[in-house]
Enzyme design. Structure first.
Site, mmCIF file in Angstrom:
data_model
loop_
_atom_site.group_PDB
_atom_site.id
_atom_site.type_symbol
_atom_site.label_atom_id
_atom_site.label_comp_id
_atom_site.label_asym_id
_atom_site.label_seq_id
_atom_site.Cartn_x
_atom_site.Cartn_y
_atom_site.Cartn_z
ATOM 1 N N GLU A 215 9.452 -8.310 -3.463
ATOM 2 C CA GLU A 215 9.275 -9.530 -2.660
ATOM 3 C C GLU A 215 10.186 -9.568 -1.441
ATOM 4 O OE1 GLU A 215 7.782 -12.987 -5.433
ATOM 5 O OE2 GLU A 215 7.896 -10.951 -6.125
ATOM 6 N N ARG B 2 10.065 -15.876 -3.670
ATOM 7 C CA ARG B 2 11.475 -15.505 -3.458
ATOM 8 C C ARG B 2 12.412 -16.365 -4.303
ATOM 9 N NH1 ARG B 2 10.212 -14.036 2.748
ATOM 10 N NH2 ARG B 2 9.643 -11.918 2.220
ATOM 11 N N THR C 180 2.095 -5.156 -9.787
ATOM 12 C CA THR C 180 2.632 -5.581 -11.081
ATOM 13 C C THR C 180 1.502 -6.255 -11.857
ATOM 14 O OG1 THR C 180 4.770 -5.917 -10.025
ATOM 15 C CG2 THR C 180 4.462 -6.939 -12.184
ATOM 16 N N GLY D 7 32.631 3.914 -21.458
ATOM 17 C CA GLY D 7 31.650 4.956 -21.792
ATOM 18 C C GLY D 7 30.444 4.393 -22.522
ATOM 19 N N GLU E 231 0.866 -1.185 0.000
ATOM 20 C CA GLU E 231 0.000 0.000 0.000
ATOM 21 C C GLU E 231 0.901 1.233 0.000
ATOM 22 O OE1 GLU E 231 -2.785 -0.322 3.255
ATOM 23 O OE2 GLU E 231 -3.656 -2.162 2.426
ATOM 24 N N HIS F 256 32.198 -2.071 -19.987
ATOM 25 C CA HIS F 256 31.765 -1.409 -21.216
ATOM 26 C C HIS F 256 32.268 0.038 -21.326
ATOM 27 C CE1 HIS F 256 29.033 -4.809 -21.727
ATOM 28 N NE2 HIS F 256 28.732 -4.358 -22.929
ATOM 29 N N GLY G 238 5.015 -1.487 2.941
ATOM 30 C CA GLY G 238 5.636 -2.449 2.029
ATOM 31 C C GLY G 238 6.184 -3.612 2.840
ATOM 32 N N SER G 239 7.288 -3.356 3.544
ATOM 33 C CA SER G 239 7.932 -4.433 4.312
ATOM 34 C C SER G 239 7.049 -4.924 5.452
ATOM 35 C CB SER G 239 9.247 -3.928 4.920
ATOM 36 O OG SER G 239 10.070 -3.377 3.934
ATOM 37 N N TRP H 228 1.880 -0.377 -6.152
ATOM 38 C CA TRP H 228 2.908 -1.210 -6.792
ATOM 39 C C TRP H 228 2.375 -2.560 -7.246
ATOM 40 C CZ3 TRP H 228 6.817 1.248 -8.474
ATOM 41 C CH2 TRP H 228 7.485 2.205 -7.743
HETATM 42 C C1 LIG Z 1 8.539 -2.268 -9.605
HETATM 43 C C2 LIG Z 1 7.907 -2.807 -8.363
HETATM 44 C C3 LIG Z 1 6.961 -3.812 -8.461
HETATM 45 C C4 LIG Z 1 6.308 -4.275 -7.305
HETATM 46 N N1 LIG Z 1 5.313 -5.223 -7.427
HETATM 47 C C5 LIG Z 1 4.573 -5.541 -6.346
HETATM 48 C C6 LIG Z 1 3.430 -6.398 -6.481
HETATM 49 O O1 LIG Z 1 3.125 -6.908 -7.552
HETATM 50 N N2 LIG Z 1 2.660 -6.624 -5.371
HETATM 51 C C7 LIG Z 1 2.972 -6.069 -4.159
HETATM 52 O O2 LIG Z 1 2.235 -6.312 -3.195
HETATM 53 N N3 LIG Z 1 4.060 -5.272 -3.998
HETATM 54 C C8 LIG Z 1 4.861 -4.989 -5.057
HETATM 55 N N4 LIG Z 1 5.944 -4.153 -4.912
HETATM 56 C C9 LIG Z 1 6.231 -3.558 -3.607
HETATM 57 C C10 LIG Z 1 7.442 -4.145 -2.927
HETATM 58 O O3 LIG Z 1 7.148 -5.434 -2.457
HETATM 59 C C11 LIG Z 1 7.858 -3.164 -1.806
HETATM 60 O O4 LIG Z 1 8.348 -1.996 -2.423
HETATM 61 C C12 LIG Z 1 8.892 -3.768 -0.893
HETATM 62 O O5 LIG Z 1 8.333 -4.799 -0.112
HETATM 63 C C13 LIG Z 1 9.496 -2.718 0.053
HETATM 64 O O6 LIG Z 1 8.504 -1.975 0.691
HETATM 65 P P1 LIG Z 1 8.563 -0.383 0.687
HETATM 66 O O7 LIG Z 1 8.836 0.070 -0.702
HETATM 67 O O8 LIG Z 1 7.314 0.109 1.320
HETATM 68 O O9 LIG Z 1 9.782 -0.015 1.587
HETATM 69 P P2 LIG Z 1 9.765 0.158 3.176
HETATM 70 O O10 LIG Z 1 9.100 -1.002 3.819
HETATM 71 O O11 LIG Z 1 9.241 1.500 3.483
HETATM 72 O O12 LIG Z 1 11.317 0.123 3.495
HETATM 73 C C14 LIG Z 1 12.184 1.246 3.246
HETATM 74 C C15 LIG Z 1 13.604 0.842 3.615
HETATM 75 O O13 LIG Z 1 13.671 0.495 4.999
HETATM 76 C C16 LIG Z 1 14.188 -0.825 5.154
HETATM 77 N N5 LIG Z 1 13.516 -1.452 6.282
HETATM 78 C C17 LIG Z 1 12.178 -1.584 6.493
HETATM 79 N N6 LIG Z 1 11.949 -2.209 7.651
HETATM 80 C C18 LIG Z 1 13.163 -2.505 8.188
HETATM 81 C C19 LIG Z 1 13.600 -3.140 9.385
HETATM 82 N N7 LIG Z 1 12.753 -3.661 10.264
HETATM 83 N N8 LIG Z 1 14.937 -3.235 9.620
HETATM 84 C C20 LIG Z 1 15.825 -2.745 8.735
HETATM 85 N N9 LIG Z 1 15.490 -2.110 7.588
HETATM 86 C C21 LIG Z 1 14.159 -2.010 7.314
HETATM 87 C C22 LIG Z 1 13.900 -1.518 3.830
HETATM 88 O O14 LIG Z 1 14.760 -2.604 3.612
HETATM 89 C C23 LIG Z 1 14.122 -0.379 2.857
HETATM 90 O O15 LIG Z 1 15.508 -0.244 2.638
HETATM 91 C C24 LIG Z 1 6.658 -3.744 -6.045
HETATM 92 C C25 LIG Z 1 7.652 -2.763 -5.947
HETATM 93 C C26 LIG Z 1 8.285 -2.297 -7.084
HETATM 94 C C27 LIG Z 1 9.331 -1.216 -6.961
#
Ligand SMILES: Cc1cc2nc3c(=O)[nH]c(=O)nc-3n(C[C@H](O)[C@H](O)[C@H](O)COP(=O)(O)OP(=O)(O)OC[C@H]3O[C@@H](n4cnc5c(N)ncnc54)[C@H](O)[C@@H]3O)c2cc1C
Length: 404
Positions: free
Chosen positions: A384, A264, A164, A361, A132, A359, A136-137, A162
């Protein structure tokens, strides 16, 4: 030119035949056309149509539903080949594969009969939606809700991010909060199988209440669309709860996490594929380009880069196949899937960067394929579960397995 880094590939006859077939398809249809679709950021329809004819949307779906009935290991080998061509193509099948896994493992007989035959042919394609705008995480923090209406249907509201294949898919496996008071929160989450009209931004009739905003503009991973999804009073019948209302209500988080484990392995295979391609490009370019009177491949510093790349590709491939084989054998493979995803996605980025450096430049020029790989590879570090999240998974599982 596909470079064999290992003669001993440990494949069955079926696996060898199918990966050779896919490799040829990639060399003839994907690699020569990827630049065009990447540049236009347009959906590679003709390539996807050919993939349907090759049966690539039904690789893991059982034969009784019209699929090939092959295992995760073979699927991972196919994904590696597709990603060697262009990771966006593997993105078209990835969420579809996760959707079919969810149905095969948790779906009711009616749900399997309804969706799997059409998914095996690619007639409908699946998307998978957890993320949402603010989450994400930390999946347990999702805010989108499902509320039971008086007539028994579930009303879905909230914004997803996000997704896909968010626009072109005909079905989205979406995680919703069905019991906002549940403690811990994951026990109040349910996976809904939401049907929609493919390629329609505003759905009507049975699918009213689901709209798809314009696709998100990205640095790479073009061609396959990533979108938001807005559920605004979308009505989902109870029989479209994954596994049925009785068995599936409140089970969504566990079901989705299970699917992410195979997801994964799939992302790991994509990392191996893109790393392999970066190595191939580096091997070719370094023998063509001359500096100081000889091909740069004759400079030891360049050979060391090639050696490190090839070694890491091989290690990532072996770990990915191990995780897939363990899952196929019914063994617990959460630790190995996390390790494979972590290693292979980092190897993908490493090899692409090394190849880019080789590669010189020209790596910065859009005329060279490595420029696209350089924009595509970072996605694998995020999707993921980020590398940080993989390390958390691995650390937790290690301590569980080695508790003193
Ligand atoms: C092109 C693309 C396609 C995608 N497709 C899908 C899809 O089909 N379906 C879907 O559901 N999602 C999809 N996603 C979403 C993707 O799964 C999330 O972007 C990803 O899980 C990370 O969540 P976030 O972007 O909210 O980052 P955040 O959770 O906000 O994390 C930001 C940073 O903080 C770090 N972090 C977070 N928590 C911790 C912790 N406890 N300890 C240490 N570091 C932490 C993370 O590693 C990251 O570096 C897609 C994303 C992209 C870019």
């Amino acid at each position: 030119m596909a470079v064999e880094t290992a003669a001993f590939t440990e494949q069955t006859d079926i696996q060898r035949d199918i990966t050779e077939m896919v490799r040829q398809f990639v060399d003839e249809q994907i690699i020569p056309n990827a630049e065009h679709y990447d540049h236009e950021d347009s959906f590679p329809e003709p390539i996807v149509e050919q993939m349907k004819e090759l049966g690539l949307f039904g690789v893991t779906i059982p034969e009784e539903y019209g699929g090939m009935g092959l295992d995760l290991t073979t699927y991972a080998m196919i994904v590696e080949e597709l990603s060697r061509g262009w990771i966006s193509i593997s993105g078209v099948v990835n969420t579809h594969f996760i959707g079919s896994y969810l149905l095969m493992k948790f779906g009711t007989e009616e749900q399997k009969d309804h969706f799997l035959p059409k998914m095996a042919t690619g007639e409908i394609r699946a998307a998978f939606s957890l993320s949402e705008p603010e989450v994400g995480s930390d999946v347990q923090g999702i805010k989108a809700t499902a509320k039971k209406a008086d007539d028994g249907a579930w009303e879905l509201n909230g914004q997803k991010m996000w997704v896909t294949n968010g626009l072109g898919s005909g079905v989205v496996f979406v995680l919703m909060k069905s019991d906002p008071k549940a403690e811990p929160p994951y026990k109040g989450m349910t996976c809904f199988i939401t049907e929609k009209e493919p390629w329609k931004d505003v759905n009507e009739g049975d699918f009213a209440g689901l709209s798809v905003p314009p696709k998100i503009k990205k640095m790479g991973y073009k061609g396959v669309e990533s979108t938001e999804l807005v559920y605004d009073g979308y009505r989902c019948p109870p029989e479209r709860i994954l596994g049925g209302e009785e068995a599936g209500l409140g089970e969504g988080f566990i079901q989705m996490m299970d699917a992410l484990e195979v997801g994964r392995v799939n992302v790991a295979a994509r990392g191996v594929g893109i790393a392999q391609r970066a190595l191939e490009l580096a091997l070719r370019y370094s023998q063509e380009r001359k500096t100081f009177g000889k091909p740069i491949a004759q400079h030891q510093a360049i050979q060391f880069k090639l050696a490190d790349m090839a070694t890491q590709v091989e290690a990532a491939r072996l770990l990915t196949r191990k995780a897939a084989r363990m899952k196929d054998a019914g063994a617990r493979s959460d630790l190995e899937a996390g390790m494979a995803k972590l290693l292979a996605s980092e190897v993908g980025k490493f090899c692409v960067e090394e190849s880019f450096r080789i590669h010189g430049g020209y790596g910065y020029s859009k005329e060279y394929e490595i420029e696209r790989l350089y924009r595509d590879a970072p996605l694998l570090l995020i999707g993921e579960g980020t590398s940080e999240i993989q390390r958390m998974v691995i650390g937790k599982k290690l301590l569980q397995r080695h508790k003193i």
